[in-house]
Design a protein around this motif. Structure first.
Motif, PDB file in Angstrom:
ATOM      1  N   LEU A  33       0.823  -1.201   0.000  1.00  0.00           N
ATOM      2  CA  LEU A  33       0.000   0.000   0.000  1.00  0.00           C
ATOM      3  C   LEU A  33       0.861   1.257   0.000  1.00  0.00           C
ATOM      4  CD1 LEU A  33      -2.721  -1.002   2.628  1.00  0.00           C
ATOM      5  CD2 LEU A  33      -2.817  -1.212   0.132  1.00  0.00           C
ATOM      6  N   PRO A  34       0.368   2.340  -0.583  1.00  0.00           N
ATOM      7  CA  PRO A  34       1.116   3.607  -0.522  1.00  0.00           C
ATOM      8  C   PRO A  34       1.316   4.048   0.923  1.00  0.00           C
ATOM      9  CG  PRO A  34      -0.700   3.723  -2.112  1.00  0.00           C
ATOM     10  CD  PRO A  34      -0.890   2.455  -1.351  1.00  0.00           C
TER      11      PRO A  34
ATOM     12  N   PRO B 282     -19.233  -4.638  -3.096  1.00  0.00           N
ATOM     13  CA  PRO B 282     -18.073  -4.669  -3.998  1.00  0.00           C
ATOM     14  C   PRO B 282     -17.943  -3.435  -4.879  1.00  0.00           C
ATOM     15  CG  PRO B 282     -19.784  -6.210  -4.714  1.00  0.00           C
ATOM     16  CD  PRO B 282     -20.182  -5.735  -3.345  1.00  0.00           C
ATOM     17  N   GLU B 283     -19.052  -2.825  -5.277  1.00  0.00           N
ATOM     18  CA  GLU B 283     -18.954  -1.643  -6.138  1.00  0.00           C
ATOM     19  C   GLU B 283     -18.338  -0.470  -5.381  1.00  0.00           C
ATOM     20  OE1 GLU B 283     -22.742  -0.820  -7.839  1.00  0.00           O
ATOM     21  OE2 GLU B 283     -22.794  -2.663  -9.036  1.00  0.00           O
ATOM     22  N   ASP B 284     -18.723  -0.292  -4.124  1.00  0.00           N
ATOM     23  CA  ASP B 284     -18.121   0.776  -3.323  1.00  0.00           C
ATOM     24  C   ASP B 284     -16.633   0.502  -3.087  1.00  0.00           C
ATOM     25  OD1 ASP B 284     -20.395   2.361  -3.017  1.00  0.00           O
ATOM     26  OD2 ASP B 284     -21.102   1.222  -1.298  1.00  0.00           O
ATOM     27  N   ILE B 285     -16.305  -0.752  -2.815  1.00  0.00           N
ATOM     28  CA  ILE B 285     -14.895  -1.117  -2.626  1.00  0.00           C
ATOM     29  C   ILE B 285     -14.098  -0.756  -3.874  1.00  0.00           C
ATOM     30  CG2 ILE B 285     -13.313  -3.089  -2.493  1.00  0.00           C
ATOM     31  CD1 ILE B 285     -14.367  -2.747   0.202  1.00  0.00           C
ATOM     32  N   ALA B 286     -14.607  -1.135  -5.042  1.00  0.00           N
ATOM     33  CA  ALA B 286     -13.870  -0.932  -6.288  1.00  0.00           C
ATOM     34  C   ALA B 286     -13.668   0.550  -6.584  1.00  0.00           C
ATOM     35  CB  ALA B 286     -14.604  -1.618  -7.442  1.00  0.00           C
ATOM     36  N   LEU B 287     -14.720   1.355  -6.437  1.00  0.00           N
ATOM     37  CA  LEU B 287     -14.599   2.771  -6.767  1.00  0.00           C
ATOM     38  C   LEU B 287     -13.751   3.507  -5.741  1.00  0.00           C
ATOM     39  CD1 LEU B 287     -15.189   5.152  -8.528  1.00  0.00           C
ATOM     40  CD2 LEU B 287     -17.444   5.369  -7.441  1.00  0.00           C
ATOM     41  N   LEU B 288     -13.917   3.171  -4.473  1.00  0.00           N
ATOM     42  CA  LEU B 288     -13.091   3.815  -3.458  1.00  0.00           C
ATOM     43  C   LEU B 288     -11.630   3.439  -3.648  1.00  0.00           C
ATOM     44  CD1 LEU B 288     -12.977   5.629  -1.003  1.00  0.00           C
ATOM     45  CD2 LEU B 288     -13.556   3.663   0.442  1.00  0.00           C
ATOM     46  N   ALA B 289     -11.364   2.194  -4.023  1.00  0.00           N
ATOM     47  CA  ALA B 289      -9.977   1.770  -4.261  1.00  0.00           C
ATOM     48  C   ALA B 289      -9.362   2.530  -5.437  1.00  0.00           C
ATOM     49  CB  ALA B 289      -9.933   0.267  -4.519  1.00  0.00           C
ATOM     50  N   ARG B 290     -10.113   2.694  -6.504  1.00  0.00           N
ATOM     51  CA  ARG B 290      -9.613   3.474  -7.641  1.00  0.00           C
ATOM     52  C   ARG B 290      -9.281   4.895  -7.226  1.00  0.00           C
ATOM     53  NH1 ARG B 290     -13.409   3.872 -12.504  1.00  0.00           N
ATOM     54  NH2 ARG B 290     -11.733   5.300 -13.083  1.00  0.00           N
ATOM     55  N   THR B 291     -10.160   5.484  -6.426  1.00  0.00           N
ATOM     56  CA  THR B 291      -9.959   6.852  -5.978  1.00  0.00           C
ATOM     57  C   THR B 291      -8.718   6.966  -5.105  1.00  0.00           C
ATOM     58  OG1 THR B 291     -12.361   7.164  -6.028  1.00  0.00           O
ATOM     59  CG2 THR B 291     -11.078   8.784  -4.818  1.00  0.00           C
TER      60      THR B 291
ATOM     61  N   ALA C 177      -6.126   4.920  -4.996  1.00  0.00           N
ATOM     62  CA  ALA C 177      -4.925   4.671  -5.785  1.00  0.00           C
ATOM     63  C   ALA C 177      -4.531   5.918  -6.565  1.00  0.00           C
ATOM     64  CB  ALA C 177      -5.161   3.493  -6.730  1.00  0.00           C
ATOM     65  N   GLY C 178      -5.532   6.653  -7.069  1.00  0.00           N
ATOM     66  CA  GLY C 178      -5.233   7.882  -7.789  1.00  0.00           C
ATOM     67  C   GLY C 178      -4.669   8.964  -6.901  1.00  0.00           C
ATOM     68  N   VAL C 179      -5.241   9.128  -5.706  1.00  0.00           N
ATOM     69  CA  VAL C 179      -4.794  10.170  -4.787  1.00  0.00           C
ATOM     70  C   VAL C 179      -3.383   9.886  -4.272  1.00  0.00           C
ATOM     71  CG1 VAL C 179      -5.203  11.178  -2.502  1.00  0.00           C
ATOM     72  CG2 VAL C 179      -7.111  10.867  -4.087  1.00  0.00           C
TER      73      VAL C 179
ATOM     74  N   ARG D  55     -10.351  -6.006   2.615  1.00  0.00           N
ATOM     75  CA  ARG D  55     -10.865  -6.052   1.234  1.00  0.00           C
ATOM     76  C   ARG D  55     -10.493  -4.787   0.469  1.00  0.00           C
ATOM     77  NH1 ARG D  55     -15.454  -8.157  -0.620  1.00  0.00           N
ATOM     78  NH2 ARG D  55     -16.697  -6.255  -0.407  1.00  0.00           N
ATOM     79  N   LEU D  56     -10.601  -3.648   1.134  1.00  0.00           N
ATOM     80  CA  LEU D  56     -10.253  -2.392   0.477  1.00  0.00           C
ATOM     81  C   LEU D  56      -8.760  -2.334   0.192  1.00  0.00           C
ATOM     82  CD1 LEU D  56     -11.090   0.375  -0.558  1.00  0.00           C
ATOM     83  CD2 LEU D  56     -10.919   1.240   1.794  1.00  0.00           C
ATOM     84  N   ALA D  57      -7.934  -2.791   1.127  1.00  0.00           N
ATOM     85  CA  ALA D  57      -6.489  -2.817   0.910  1.00  0.00           C
ATOM     86  C   ALA D  57      -6.133  -3.701  -0.279  1.00  0.00           C
ATOM     87  CB  ALA D  57      -5.780  -3.304   2.170  1.00  0.00           C
ATOM     88  N   GLU D  58      -6.757  -4.857  -0.385  1.00  0.00           N
ATOM     89  CA  GLU D  58      -6.491  -5.746  -1.519  1.00  0.00           C
ATOM     90  C   GLU D  58      -6.857  -5.081  -2.840  1.00  0.00           C
ATOM     91  OE1 GLU D  58      -7.246  -9.973   0.876  1.00  0.00           O
ATOM     92  OE2 GLU D  58      -8.868  -9.036  -0.272  1.00  0.00           O
ATOM     93  N   ALA D  59      -7.979  -4.339  -2.840  1.00  0.00           N
ATOM     94  CA  ALA D  59      -8.396  -3.661  -4.065  1.00  0.00           C
ATOM     95  C   ALA D  59      -7.449  -2.527  -4.422  1.00  0.00           C
ATOM     96  CB  ALA D  59      -9.826  -3.145  -3.909  1.00  0.00           C
ATOM     97  N   VAL D  60      -6.965  -1.771  -3.431  1.00  0.00           N
ATOM     98  CA  VAL D  60      -6.006  -0.698  -3.699  1.00  0.00           C
ATOM     99  C   VAL D  60      -4.705  -1.277  -4.236  1.00  0.00           C
ATOM    100  CG1 VAL D  60      -4.602   1.116  -2.649  1.00  0.00           C
ATOM    101  CG2 VAL D  60      -7.008   0.880  -2.012  1.00  0.00           C
ATOM    102  N   ALA D  61      -4.228  -2.362  -3.630  1.00  0.00           N
ATOM    103  CA  ALA D  61      -2.989  -2.987  -4.096  1.00  0.00           C
ATOM    104  C   ALA D  61      -3.134  -3.471  -5.531  1.00  0.00           C
ATOM    105  CB  ALA D  61      -2.618  -4.141  -3.170  1.00  0.00           C
ATOM    106  N   ALA D  62      -4.292  -4.030  -5.866  1.00  0.00           N
ATOM    107  CA  ALA D  62      -4.527  -4.492  -7.236  1.00  0.00           C
ATOM    108  C   ALA D  62      -4.526  -3.320  -8.206  1.00  0.00           C
ATOM    109  CB  ALA D  62      -5.840  -5.255  -7.302  1.00  0.00           C
ATOM    110  N   GLN D  63      -5.122  -2.198  -7.807  1.00  0.00           N
ATOM    111  CA  GLN D  63      -5.124  -1.007  -8.654  1.00  0.00           C
ATOM    112  C   GLN D  63      -3.706  -0.500  -8.891  1.00  0.00           C
ATOM    113  OE1 GLN D  63      -7.364   0.963 -10.282  1.00  0.00           O
ATOM    114  NE2 GLN D  63      -9.011  -0.512  -9.914  1.00  0.00           N
TER     115      GLN D  63
END
Length: 355
Positions: free
Chosen positions: A17-18, A272-281, A283-285, A311-319
């Protein structure tokens, strides 16, 4: 008491993670987190007094919410006791007292009785919230959140006036220089704040006072995708998010969520949709390691805040992995990409074009 045993997989995930991303939960005194956060079952009272130090040893949990000051302001010595239990890199997300964030004086059942004369009072906010938090937490100060309770309809109809009162209150807060990562954030509980006719005004109030918007994942609010336009207008800058209540329970569903989810040891209603969009956000920030992000998660989000954090950490790492792969494919080793050129990932790309 001791923390739970954290396996190598969890530690490896944390390392991906960042460094500027701090995930956490909205509190910590939950006996049901045995083997997730704690090494055994402890009472809520024991965890409230002694659990923070063990919590802070969880590889993923580098922030936590302090909400108890919403009902009665906390002193600098209260905050200092919290700060003394966590490592230097830990940061707190602190909720301002209702004396300055609720337009109404409420009865014990939550019903509004009368107008609150100290609503958005900048001097009281500084004296009873910002200054004690900064003094007690010091460099461990993260986000100082003014969560504005639902407004009476009379004030929603005069929202431009409320926005100017908000500007004055934020401008009256002391400088945050002694806490380099600290940020003022405003969270709301009415979708009207994000309506097209108010969005630019709201963004200007926040930008002019060096505050930011706190993404509020809550059943009273529009979905995350409809809150991101305000965050775009504040870019570049830090991100604050509080994931409070799964919308399946409705805007007043805290008690229902507690009945269904306790003891908070497993997921009940994955989002899962909230996880995915929050993770994208996120990762961008955080992608270039410049801007901080503070995210606190309630047990009422999916059923177990530590499991949602994972779950959110895994999604951020994947992004992050996907972004690196895409950049490598477009620009082979040895090639240079000047900032802003085609193919260079924008640090806020997830906010530029959310799904």
């Amino acid at each position: 008491m001791q923390p739970a045993h954290f396996d190598d997989t969890l530690r490896a995930l944390a390392a991906q993670l960042p460094a500027t991303l701090r995930l956490g939960t909205s509190s910590w005194s939950y006996p049901g987190w045995a083997d997730l956060v704690w090494d055994g079952v402890y009472s809520a009272q024991v965890l409230a007094r002694n659990g923070l130090g063990a919590y802070a040893q969880h590889p993923l949990l580098r922030t936590v919410g302090i909400d108890r000051g919403f009902y009665r302001p906390l002193s600098a010595s209260h905050f200092a006791r919290y700060a003394g239990q966590v490592p230097p890199d830990f940061r707190f997300v602190v909720k301002a007292p209702s004396m300055v964030t609720d337009a109404l004086v409420r009865s014990q059942d939550g019903r509004g009785r009368e107008a609150n004369p100290t609503f958005l009072n900048g001097e009281l906010a500084a004296r009873h919230f910002t200054l004690p938090a900064l003094e007690g937490l010091g460099a461990r100060t993260g986000a100082l959140v003014f969560q504005l309770s639902p407004l009476p309809w009379q004030q929603i109809e005069r929202l431009p006036d409320v926005l100017e009162r908000l500007r004055a209150m934020l401008a009256a807060q002391p400088a945050l220089g002694a806490a380099p990562d600290a940020v003022l954030a405003v969270e709301v509980r009415d979708g009207a704040w994000l309506a097209p006719e108010h969005l630019e005004h709201f963004a200007d109030v926040l930008a002019s006072t060096r505050a930011t918007y706190c993404l509020g994942l809550h059943a009273r609010m529009p979905p995350l995708s409809e809150q991101l336009p305000l965050l775009r207008r504040l870019w570049p800058g830090p991100l604050v998010a509080r994931w409070n209540l799964n919308p399946v329970h409705g805007p007043h569903g805290y008690e229902q969520a507690e009945r269904l989810y306790a003891p908070y040891d497993r997921l009940h209603d994955p989002a899962p949709e909230d996880i995915a969009l929050l993770a994208r956000t996120l990762a961008g920030v955080c992608g270039r390691g410049v801007h901080n992000a503070f995210v606190t998660i309630s047990n009422h989000a999916e059923g177990s805040a530590p499991l949602t954090a994972r779950r959110l950490a895994e999604a951020v790492a994947a992004q992050a992995t996907a972004q690196v792969a895409a950049q490598s494919a477009q620009h082979p080793p040895g090639a240079t990409v000047p900032p802003g050129c085609a193919g260079a990932p924008h640090p806020h790309s997830s906010l530029q074009a959310p799904p």
